[in-house]
Scaffold this motif. Sequence first.
Motif, PDB file in Angstrom:
ATOM      1  N   ALA A 163       0.860  -1.172   0.160  1.00 29.73           N
ATOM      2  CA  ALA A 163      -0.211   0.159   0.061  1.00 29.73           C
ATOM      3  C   ALA A 163       0.679   1.241   0.137  1.00 29.73           C
ATOM      4  CB  ALA A 163      -0.980  -0.086   1.143  1.00 29.73           C
ATOM      5  N   LEU A 164       2.111   1.194   0.414  1.00 34.07           N
ATOM      6  CA  LEU A 164       2.980   2.354   0.468  1.00 34.07           C
ATOM      7  C   LEU A 164       2.895   3.218  -0.541  1.00 34.07           C
ATOM      8  CD1 LEU A 164       6.174   1.196   2.419  1.00 34.07           C
ATOM      9  CD2 LEU A 164       4.256   2.801   3.046  1.00 34.07           C
ATOM     10  N   CYS A 165       2.946   2.490  -1.855  1.00 32.08           N
ATOM     11  CA  CYS A 165       2.883   3.396  -3.327  1.00 32.08           C
ATOM     12  C   CYS A 165       1.654   4.061  -3.286  1.00 32.08           C
ATOM     13  CB  CYS A 165       3.407   2.507  -4.184  1.00 32.08           C
ATOM     14  SG  CYS A 165       2.254   1.381  -4.648  1.00 32.08           S
ATOM     15  N   ASN A 166       0.578   3.963  -2.596  1.00 29.81           N
ATOM     16  CA  ASN A 166      -0.795   4.446  -2.633  1.00 29.81           C
ATOM     17  C   ASN A 166      -0.836   5.658  -1.683  1.00 29.81           C
ATOM     18  OD1 ASN A 166      -2.516   3.785  -4.763  1.00 29.81           O
ATOM     19  ND2 ASN A 166      -3.220   1.917  -3.680  1.00 29.81           N
ATOM     20  N   ILE A 167       0.233   5.698  -0.905  1.00 31.09           N
ATOM     21  CA  ILE A 167      -0.226   7.085  -0.011  1.00 31.09           C
ATOM     22  C   ILE A 167       0.883   7.824  -0.198  1.00 31.09           C
ATOM     23  CG2 ILE A 167      -0.145   7.633   2.644  1.00 31.09           C
ATOM     24  CD1 ILE A 167      -0.673   4.517   3.134  1.00 31.09           C
ATOM     25  N   ASP A 168       0.502   9.267  -0.461  1.00 32.23           N
ATOM     26  CA  ASP A 168       1.386  10.438  -0.457  1.00 32.23           C
ATOM     27  C   ASP A 168       1.128  11.519   0.651  1.00 32.23           C
ATOM     28  OD1 ASP A 168       3.026  11.690  -2.405  1.00 32.23           O
ATOM     29  OD2 ASP A 168       1.657  11.061  -3.928  1.00 32.23           O
ATOM     30  N   ILE A 169       2.535  11.919   0.768  1.00 26.06           N
ATOM     31  CA  ILE A 169       2.256  12.700   2.210  1.00 26.06           C
ATOM     32  C   ILE A 169       2.515  14.326   1.508  1.00 26.06           C
ATOM     33  CG2 ILE A 169       3.704  13.661   4.177  1.00 26.06           C
ATOM     34  CD1 ILE A 169       4.273  10.611   4.697  1.00 26.06           C
ATOM     35  N   LEU A 170       1.805  15.261   1.875  1.00 22.56           N
ATOM     36  CA  LEU A 170       1.661  16.450   1.391  1.00 22.56           C
ATOM     37  C   LEU A 170       1.965  17.422   2.575  1.00 22.56           C
ATOM     38  CD1 LEU A 170       1.449  18.695  -0.972  1.00 22.56           C
ATOM     39  CD2 LEU A 170      -0.882  18.572  -0.464  1.00 22.56           C
ATOM     40  N   GLU A 171       2.856  18.265   2.501  1.00 18.84           N
ATOM     41  CA  GLU A 171       3.199  19.316   3.566  1.00 18.84           C
ATOM     42  C   GLU A 171       2.222  20.361   3.274  1.00 18.84           C
ATOM     43  OE1 GLU A 171       6.610  19.730   5.194  1.00 18.84           O
ATOM     44  OE2 GLU A 171       6.217  21.567   6.281  1.00 18.84           O
ATOM     45  N   ILE A 172       1.370  21.019   4.065  1.00 20.25           N
ATOM     46  CA  ILE A 172       0.356  22.047   3.750  1.00 20.25           C
ATOM     47  C   ILE A 172       0.745  23.153   4.692  1.00 20.25           C
ATOM     48  CG2 ILE A 172      -1.542  20.770   2.928  1.00 20.25           C
ATOM     49  CD1 ILE A 172      -2.742  21.374   5.343  1.00 20.25           C
ATOM     50  N   PRO A 173       0.272  24.475   4.462  1.00 24.47           N
ATOM     51  CA  PRO A 173       0.584  25.591   5.468  1.00 24.47           C
ATOM     52  C   PRO A 173       0.011  25.213   6.879  1.00 24.47           C
ATOM     53  CG  PRO A 173      -0.268  26.433   3.518  1.00 24.47           C
ATOM     54  CD  PRO A 173      -0.401  24.809   3.147  1.00 24.47           C
ATOM     55  N   ALA A 174       0.778  25.174   7.826  1.00 23.25           N
ATOM     56  CA  ALA A 174       0.350  24.642   9.211  1.00 23.25           C
ATOM     57  C   ALA A 174      -0.836  25.659   9.630  1.00 23.25           C
ATOM     58  CB  ALA A 174       1.500  24.290  10.044  1.00 23.25           C
ATOM     59  N   VAL A 175      -1.705  25.031   9.907  1.00 19.94           N
ATOM     60  CA  VAL A 175      -3.118  25.788  10.713  1.00 19.94           C
ATOM     61  C   VAL A 175      -3.130  24.829  12.007  1.00 19.94           C
ATOM     62  CG1 VAL A 175      -5.268  26.884  10.336  1.00 19.94           C
ATOM     63  CG2 VAL A 175      -3.867  26.480   8.161  1.00 19.94           C
ATOM     64  N   ALA A 176      -3.065  25.513  13.073  1.00 20.04           N
ATOM     65  CA  ALA A 176      -3.239  24.639  14.189  1.00 20.04           C
ATOM     66  C   ALA A 176      -4.842  25.033  14.772  1.00 20.04           C
ATOM     67  CB  ALA A 176      -2.254  25.080  15.198  1.00 20.04           C
ATOM     68  N   ILE A 177      -5.556  24.761  13.843  1.00 16.88           N
ATOM     69  CA  ILE A 177      -7.313  24.901  14.511  1.00 16.88           C
ATOM     70  C   ILE A 177      -7.758  23.527  14.462  1.00 16.88           C
ATOM     71  CG2 ILE A 177      -9.460  25.724  13.818  1.00 16.88           C
ATOM     72  CD1 ILE A 177      -8.011  28.082  12.120  1.00 16.88           C
ATOM     73  N   SER A 178      -8.480  23.211  15.374  1.00 16.66           N
ATOM     74  CA  SER A 178      -9.474  21.887  15.321  1.00 16.66           C
ATOM     75  C   SER A 178     -10.795  22.362  16.032  1.00 16.66           C
ATOM     76  CB  SER A 178      -8.870  21.101  16.553  1.00 16.66           C
ATOM     77  OG  SER A 178      -8.963  21.743  17.778  1.00 16.66           O
ATOM     78  N   SER A 179     -11.496  21.344  15.248  1.00 18.64           N
ATOM     79  CA  SER A 179     -13.032  21.553  15.983  1.00 18.64           C
ATOM     80  C   SER A 179     -13.244  21.654  17.278  1.00 18.64           C
ATOM     81  CB  SER A 179     -13.908  20.510  15.196  1.00 18.64           C
ATOM     82  OG  SER A 179     -13.725  20.493  13.724  1.00 18.64           O
ATOM     83  N   THR A 180     -12.291  20.887  18.020  1.00 20.47           N
ATOM     84  CA  THR A 180     -12.466  20.869  19.644  1.00 20.47           C
ATOM     85  C   THR A 180     -12.262  22.182  20.077  1.00 20.47           C
ATOM     86  OG1 THR A 180     -11.589  18.567  19.285  1.00 20.47           O
ATOM     87  CG2 THR A 180     -11.395  19.658  21.524  1.00 20.47           C
ATOM     88  N   LEU A 181     -11.018  22.942  19.125  1.00 23.80           N
ATOM     89  CA  LEU A 181     -10.811  24.191  19.839  1.00 23.80           C
ATOM     90  C   LEU A 181     -11.881  25.214  19.591  1.00 23.80           C
ATOM     91  CD1 LEU A 181      -8.487  26.403  20.701  1.00 23.80           C
ATOM     92  CD2 LEU A 181      -8.430  26.847  18.057  1.00 23.80           C
ATOM     93  N   ILE A 182     -12.541  25.031  18.493  1.00 21.23           N
ATOM     94  CA  ILE A 182     -13.826  26.141  18.188  1.00 21.23           C
ATOM     95  C   ILE A 182     -14.924  25.623  19.222  1.00 21.23           C
ATOM     96  CG2 ILE A 182     -15.500  26.531  16.449  1.00 21.23           C
ATOM     97  CD1 ILE A 182     -13.317  26.045  14.478  1.00 21.23           C
ATOM     98  N   ARG A 183     -15.169  24.495  19.339  1.00 18.82           N
ATOM     99  CA  ARG A 183     -16.249  24.212  20.306  1.00 18.82           C
ATOM    100  C   ARG A 183     -15.954  24.647  21.716  1.00 18.82           C
ATOM    101  NH1 ARG A 183     -15.675  19.177  17.744  1.00 18.82           N
ATOM    102  NH2 ARG A 183     -14.731  17.985  19.661  1.00 18.82           N
ATOM    103  N   SER A 184     -14.705  24.389  22.238  1.00 16.61           N
ATOM    104  CA  SER A 184     -14.345  24.924  23.690  1.00 16.61           C
ATOM    105  C   SER A 184     -14.378  26.514  23.631  1.00 16.61           C
ATOM    106  CB  SER A 184     -13.156  24.335  24.130  1.00 16.61           C
ATOM    107  OG  SER A 184     -12.286  24.567  23.467  1.00 16.61           O
ATOM    108  N   ARG A 185     -13.777  27.181  22.675  1.00 22.55           N
ATOM    109  CA  ARG A 185     -13.867  28.593  22.522  1.00 22.55           C
ATOM    110  C   ARG A 185     -15.566  29.208  22.704  1.00 22.55           C
ATOM    111  NH1 ARG A 185      -8.953  31.722  20.805  1.00 22.55           N
ATOM    112  NH2 ARG A 185     -10.518  33.479  20.519  1.00 22.55           N
ATOM    113  N   VAL A 186     -16.128  28.426  21.939  1.00 26.37           N
ATOM    114  CA  VAL A 186     -17.620  29.006  21.881  1.00 26.37           C
ATOM    115  C   VAL A 186     -18.342  28.778  23.231  1.00 26.37           C
ATOM    116  CG1 VAL A 186     -20.056  28.520  20.912  1.00 26.37           C
ATOM    117  CG2 VAL A 186     -18.056  28.683  19.632  1.00 26.37           C
TER     118      VAL A 186
END
Length: 211
Positions: A163-186
């Motif tokens: 399966a290794l040849c079927n998985i690609d890793i892509l570095e994306i601009p880091a955004v440290a947001i999660s839904s958990t963070l949003i729920r707790s802020r609300v």
Amino acid sequence: MTIQKNPGKLSVGIMGGTFDPIHMAHLVTAEEVRIQFDLDRVVFVPSGNPPHKEARNVSDQEHRYLMTELATISNPYFSVSRVEIDRPDDELTYTIDTIRYFHQHFEGKANIYFITGADAILEILTWKDYRELLSICSFIAVTRPGYCLSKLEETIGEACPEALCNIDILEIPAVAISSTLIRSRVAEGKPIKYLAPEAVTQYIVKHGLYR
Ligand code: ATP
Ligand code: MG
């Protein structure tokens, strides 16, 4: 892996998630993958009744679906599928069934790329029929702050080397947001401006979600 664009075949990204709520990192991820892999479209699939039951109560699926629609509406390459949330309430939803559905839906004329964050791909060996899943679609695993992908190759390589040849890793601009963070802020009465699209923020306020 370099994606070979196949003339006559669509390249379709599938972005699965609970989307409770959808936020900027989901959108950055999907758009970055679309551009880098030259995908024809990205379909967001809000989860139905996933087997890895979360301890908390997930918001009603119609809320999650509508917030995903609101967040993606301005991007012509993005759409939202009800395939998982329209499954019967008493049935668990598995990614393998969702991918089979999309192969059928596109009548075998699409190459399917399942997009996940680093946290999700690291759990793939616990997913139903992961061997088959890894053989019927490609995976694009994106970097996510707080998760390390260095063990991925080793983990998958041991369990499922083909399966290794079927998985690609892509570095994306880091955004440290999660839904958990949003729920707790609300819940704490803190603002969430710029963490989620404005329409999603308004939807959360209007329906009193996460209070
Ligand atoms: P929760 O905190 O409720 O788990 P989440 O922010 O992780 O929410 P999910 O709906 O669980 O969002 O994630 C859907 C997909 O998006 C997963 O593949 C996840 O890894 C990915 N993802 C979510 N947030 C990020 C992020 N900040 N960077 C990269 N990928 C992300
Ligand atoms: Mg998550």
